[in-house]
Design a protein around this motif. Structure first.
Motif, PDB file in Angstrom:
ATOM      1  N   TYR A   1       0.821  -1.207   0.000  1.00  0.00           N
ATOM      2  CA  TYR A   1       0.000   0.000   0.000  1.00  0.00           C
ATOM      3  C   TYR A   1       0.857   1.259   0.000  1.00  0.00           C
ATOM      4  CZ  TYR A   1       0.970   0.071   5.070  1.00  0.00           C
ATOM      5  OH  TYR A   1       1.584   0.094   6.302  1.00  0.00           O
ATOM      6  N   GLU A   2       0.201   2.365  -0.356  1.00  0.00           N
ATOM      7  CA  GLU A   2       0.832   3.694  -0.360  1.00  0.00           C
ATOM      8  C   GLU A   2       0.370   4.403   0.909  1.00  0.00           C
ATOM      9  OE1 GLU A   2       1.268   7.616  -0.316  1.00  0.00           O
ATOM     10  OE2 GLU A   2      -0.741   6.998  -0.972  1.00  0.00           O
ATOM     11  N   PRO A   3       1.291   4.832   1.796  1.00  0.00           N
ATOM     12  CA  PRO A   3       0.911   5.228   3.153  1.00  0.00           C
ATOM     13  C   PRO A   3       0.379   6.651   3.341  1.00  0.00           C
ATOM     14  CG  PRO A   3       3.291   5.280   2.925  1.00  0.00           C
ATOM     15  CD  PRO A   3       2.762   4.747   1.635  1.00  0.00           C
ATOM     16  N   ILE A   4       0.594   7.568   2.425  1.00  0.00           N
ATOM     17  CA  ILE A   4       0.198   8.960   2.660  1.00  0.00           C
ATOM     18  C   ILE A   4      -1.245   9.216   2.241  1.00  0.00           C
ATOM     19  CG2 ILE A   4       0.651  11.375   2.112  1.00  0.00           C
ATOM     20  CD1 ILE A   4       3.583  10.646   1.708  1.00  0.00           C
ATOM     21  N   PHE A   5      -1.585   8.864   1.001  1.00  0.00           N
ATOM     22  CA  PHE A   5      -2.910   9.168   0.464  1.00  0.00           C
ATOM     23  C   PHE A   5      -3.809   7.937   0.380  1.00  0.00           C
ATOM     24  CE2 PHE A   5      -0.049  12.404  -1.215  1.00  0.00           C
ATOM     25  CZ  PHE A   5      -0.766  13.574  -1.021  1.00  0.00           C
ATOM     26  N   GLY A   6      -3.243   6.747   0.623  1.00  0.00           N
ATOM     27  CA  GLY A   6      -4.027   5.529   0.472  1.00  0.00           C
ATOM     28  C   GLY A   6      -4.407   5.275  -0.975  1.00  0.00           C
ATOM     29  N   LEU A   7      -3.491   5.528  -1.898  1.00  0.00           N
ATOM     30  CA  LEU A   7      -3.768   5.400  -3.323  1.00  0.00           C
ATOM     31  C   LEU A   7      -3.892   3.945  -3.748  1.00  0.00           C
ATOM     32  CD1 LEU A   7      -1.207   8.068  -4.612  1.00  0.00           C
ATOM     33  CD2 LEU A   7      -3.651   8.388  -4.144  1.00  0.00           C
ATOM     34  N   ASP A   8      -4.526   3.732  -4.894  1.00  0.00           N
ATOM     35  CA  ASP A   8      -4.654   2.386  -5.449  1.00  0.00           C
ATOM     36  C   ASP A   8      -3.274   1.876  -5.865  1.00  0.00           C
ATOM     37  OD1 ASP A   8      -7.334   2.851  -5.126  1.00  0.00           O
ATOM     38  OD2 ASP A   8      -7.740   3.198  -7.257  1.00  0.00           O
ATOM     39  N   VAL A   9      -2.985   0.636  -5.520  1.00  0.00           N
ATOM     40  CA  VAL A   9      -1.695   0.028  -5.857  1.00  0.00           C
ATOM     41  C   VAL A   9      -1.934  -1.242  -6.662  1.00  0.00           C
ATOM     42  CG1 VAL A   9       0.406  -1.033  -4.937  1.00  0.00           C
ATOM     43  CG2 VAL A   9      -0.574   0.975  -3.802  1.00  0.00           C
ATOM     44  N   ALA A  10      -1.179  -1.402  -7.745  1.00  0.00           N
ATOM     45  CA  ALA A  10      -1.240  -2.617  -8.552  1.00  0.00           C
ATOM     46  C   ALA A  10      -0.260  -3.628  -7.968  1.00  0.00           C
ATOM     47  CB  ALA A  10      -0.880  -2.307 -10.001  1.00  0.00           C
ATOM     48  N   PHE A  11      -0.785  -4.726  -7.429  1.00  0.00           N
ATOM     49  CA  PHE A  11       0.071  -5.785  -6.891  1.00  0.00           C
ATOM     50  C   PHE A  11      -0.675  -7.105  -6.960  1.00  0.00           C
ATOM     51  CE2 PHE A  11      -2.522  -4.641  -3.296  1.00  0.00           C
ATOM     52  CZ  PHE A  11      -2.668  -5.807  -2.545  1.00  0.00           C
ATOM     53  N   ASN A  12       0.067  -8.199  -6.888  1.00  0.00           N
ATOM     54  CA  ASN A  12      -0.520  -9.535  -6.938  1.00  0.00           C
ATOM     55  C   ASN A  12      -0.997  -9.921  -5.539  1.00  0.00           C
ATOM     56  OD1 ASN A  12      -1.015 -12.359  -7.182  1.00  0.00           O
ATOM     57  ND2 ASN A  12       0.381 -12.432  -8.939  1.00  0.00           N
ATOM     58  N   GLU A  13      -2.253 -10.279  -5.412  1.00  0.00           N
ATOM     59  CA  GLU A  13      -2.793 -10.616  -4.092  1.00  0.00           C
ATOM     60  C   GLU A  13      -2.256 -11.941  -3.557  1.00  0.00           C
ATOM     61  OE1 GLU A  13      -7.015 -10.350  -4.014  1.00  0.00           O
ATOM     62  OE2 GLU A  13      -7.064  -8.239  -4.615  1.00  0.00           O
ATOM     63  N   ASP A  14      -1.699 -12.762  -4.428  1.00  0.00           N
ATOM     64  CA  ASP A  14      -1.060 -14.008  -3.991  1.00  0.00           C
ATOM     65  C   ASP A  14       0.360 -13.703  -3.534  1.00  0.00           C
ATOM     66  OD1 ASP A  14      -0.025 -16.504  -3.575  1.00  0.00           O
ATOM     67  OD2 ASP A  14      -0.196 -17.179  -5.666  1.00  0.00           O
ATOM     68  N   ARG A  15       0.582 -13.716  -2.236  1.00  0.00           N
ATOM     69  CA  ARG A  15       1.883 -13.319  -1.702  1.00  0.00           C
ATOM     70  C   ARG A  15       3.013 -14.212  -2.214  1.00  0.00           C
ATOM     71  NH1 ARG A  15       5.499 -13.247   2.563  1.00  0.00           N
ATOM     72  NH2 ARG A  15       5.947 -11.169   3.395  1.00  0.00           N
ATOM     73  N   ASN A  16       2.709 -15.474  -2.501  1.00  0.00           N
ATOM     74  CA  ASN A  16       3.735 -16.378  -3.013  1.00  0.00           C
ATOM     75  C   ASN A  16       4.242 -15.949  -4.390  1.00  0.00           C
ATOM     76  OD1 ASN A  16       3.684 -18.142  -0.776  1.00  0.00           O
ATOM     77  ND2 ASN A  16       1.863 -19.171  -1.591  1.00  0.00           N
ATOM     78  N   ALA A  17       3.462 -15.112  -5.060  1.00  0.00           N
ATOM     79  CA  ALA A  17       3.863 -14.632  -6.384  1.00  0.00           C
ATOM     80  C   ALA A  17       4.638 -13.323  -6.313  1.00  0.00           C
ATOM     81  CB  ALA A  17       2.624 -14.457  -7.265  1.00  0.00           C
ATOM     82  N   TRP A  18       4.940 -12.849  -5.116  1.00  0.00           N
ATOM     83  CA  TRP A  18       5.654 -11.586  -4.968  1.00  0.00           C
ATOM     84  C   TRP A  18       7.141 -11.708  -5.299  1.00  0.00           C
ATOM     85  CZ3 TRP A  18       3.787  -8.717   0.099  1.00  0.00           C
ATOM     86  CH2 TRP A  18       2.402  -8.480   0.007  1.00  0.00           C
ATOM     87  N   TYR A  19       7.670 -12.917  -5.132  1.00  0.00           N
ATOM     88  CA  TYR A  19       9.118 -13.068  -5.271  1.00  0.00           C
ATOM     89  C   TYR A  19       9.452 -14.265  -6.150  1.00  0.00           C
ATOM     90  CZ  TYR A  19       8.503 -16.807  -1.856  1.00  0.00           C
ATOM     91  OH  TYR A  19       8.071 -17.942  -1.223  1.00  0.00           O
ATOM     92  N   ASN A  20      10.668 -14.230  -6.673  1.00  0.00           N
ATOM     93  CA  ASN A  20      11.198 -15.315  -7.493  1.00  0.00           C
ATOM     94  C   ASN A  20      12.301 -16.004  -6.693  1.00  0.00           C
ATOM     95  OD1 ASN A  20      12.492 -16.960  -9.379  1.00  0.00           O
ATOM     96  ND2 ASN A  20      12.196 -15.498 -11.056  1.00  0.00           N
ATOM     97  N   PRO A  21      12.198 -17.324  -6.450  1.00  0.00           N
ATOM     98  CA  PRO A  21      13.230 -18.026  -5.674  1.00  0.00           C
ATOM     99  C   PRO A  21      14.631 -17.897  -6.275  1.00  0.00           C
ATOM    100  CG  PRO A  21      11.289 -19.405  -5.955  1.00  0.00           C
ATOM    101  CD  PRO A  21      11.104 -18.223  -6.856  1.00  0.00           C
ATOM    102  N   ALA A  22      14.711 -17.646  -7.582  1.00  0.00           N
ATOM    103  CA  ALA A  22      16.007 -17.432  -8.228  1.00  0.00           C
ATOM    104  C   ALA A  22      16.452 -15.998  -7.919  1.00  0.00           C
ATOM    105  CB  ALA A  22      15.897 -17.655  -9.730  1.00  0.00           C
ATOM    106  N   PHE A  23      17.370 -15.858  -6.995  1.00  0.00           N
ATOM    107  CA  PHE A  23      17.737 -14.553  -6.436  1.00  0.00           C
ATOM    108  C   PHE A  23      18.193 -13.567  -7.503  1.00  0.00           C
ATOM    109  CE2 PHE A  23      20.938 -11.717  -4.505  1.00  0.00           C
ATOM    110  CZ  PHE A  23      20.144 -11.098  -3.564  1.00  0.00           C
TER     111      PHE A  23
END
Length: 377
Positions: free
Chosen positions: A288-310
């Protein structure tokens, strides 16, 4: 306190937008928390086709010399990355093999410059490397503590003894046609890197170190001075804690240092950066964006946030605040008519503007142009 435009964030985007607006006669204020992405700046930009001359002029007027030469740059790890526009003291090569033999010079006790990685990477490209260390008495006091032996502290010393460094390197040099030095020169005197190049009878290449970035801090200082010289107000060491928004219009913001005094403006630009500068914040459930509470584009599946290949691109780095084609910030699916978003806060939501420093500059100029167009209308 009232301004024509208030810019939240004093990094590359904020300063570029501020300079563009101030030059056009806008009374502009920048609110900066302090450290920003310029402290990690590599010194190069991706190609900014179509905007090169405008950007060159803006930086040149601030005393930041750039050169345009599509090619590759040397990274601190000894690999090469495509680039086209860079600070004057950062080399861009037509191909990764830029020499036959290379002398890599470090300073005794300096561990933020990866000589062995550089040698390994350059040798993979067919260059023969030799690594040597300079033991300079002027650095002995810094060597007493690893926390003091950092790029900026070393750079302050080097601005005084660069002529001695030239002589020491000349003694070390044998039949090498290139010398690689850590990027710790020219913090306050931008002419030092060029003087070193002229004094050493080989092609001198300055390679990056661990942050903070000396050329990045120098760029920040010069852009800030230019903005203030144009009459802009730079509120250093402060942060926005509240915003007053009504019917799709931002009316004012309050800062930590000026809590009882709202700062009003006709327009606002949000350039608070990504996760490092807390422009974006995450918890186990959302980004989230902390000042204005703006809309943020992100994947709701937390497992899809990162790639195991560093070493691969990490998906979370593409998350960003949603904005329309004019870069108006989106809140609840609706555009805020006088709040614009610029820089890495956008993540990958507007790929047409590029990435990293290129994204920062192009979106900053676009936001400034939109404000000026509305003022003229």
């Amino acid at each position: 306190m009232k301004y024509d435009t208030v810019i939240i964030g004093g990094g590359l985007s904020g300063l570029v937008a501020g300079i563009a607006l101030q030059k056009a006669g806008q009374n502009t204020a920048i609110i900066s928390t302090g450290q920003n992405a310029l402290h990690f700046f590599s010194g190069t930009f991706e190609s900014l086709k179509g905007d090169e001359q405008r950007i060159l002029d803006l930086f040149n007027e601030a005393g930041v010399r750039l050169h345009y030469s599509p090619g590759v740059r040397l990274t601190p790890m000894g690999t090469f990355k495509e680039s086209a526009l860079s600070l004057e003291d950062i080399d861009l090569f037509p191909s990764p093999k830029f020499a036959r033999k290379v002398l890599i010079v470090n300073f005794t006790g300096y561990h933020d410059f990866f000589s062995s990685f550089l040698a390994e990477g350059l040798e993979k490209e067919g260059m023969s490397c030799r690594v040597r260390f300079l033991n300079l008495p002027e650095l002995e006091q810094l060597q007493q503590s690893p926390s003091e032996m950092r790029s900026v502290q070393i750079a302050r010393v080097m601005d005084r003894i660069w002529e001695k460094v030239i002589q020491e390197v000349r003694v070390l040099l044998k039949d090498e046609d290139a010398v690689v030095l850590p990027q710790v020169f020219g913090l306050q005197d931008a002419s030092v890197p060029d003087r070193i190049r002229r004094g050493i009878p080989a092609h001198v290449v300055f390679a990056g170190t661990l942050p903070p970035s000396v050329p990045g801090i120098r760029t920040l200082i010069l852009l800030k001075q230019r903005f203030q010289l144009l009459g802009g107000t730079y509120l250093m060491g402060d942060e926005v804690v509240r915003a007053h928004t009504h019917d799709g219009v931002v009316h004012s913001v309050a800062t930590r240092n000026l809590d009882n005094h709202y700062i009003e403006a006709s327009n606002f630009i949000l350039c608070t950066g990504g996760y490092f500068s807390k422009g974006l914040v995450s918890n186990p459930f959302q980004v989230y964006e902390p000042i204005f509470g703006l809309d943020v584009a992100f994947n709701e599946d937390r497992n899809a946030w990162y790639n195991p290949a560093f070493r691969e691109d990490q998906p979370y780095m593409s998350f960003g605040v949603k904005a329309d084609e004019h870069l108006h910030a989106m809140e609840g699916g609706k555009a805020l008519e006088n709040l614009y978003v610029a820089g890495t806060l956008l993540g990958g939501t507007h790929p047409e503007f590029g990435t990293a420093a290129g994204l920062a500059i192009r979106t900053a100029l676009h936001a400034a142009d939109q404000i000026l167009k509305n003022v003229q209308a």
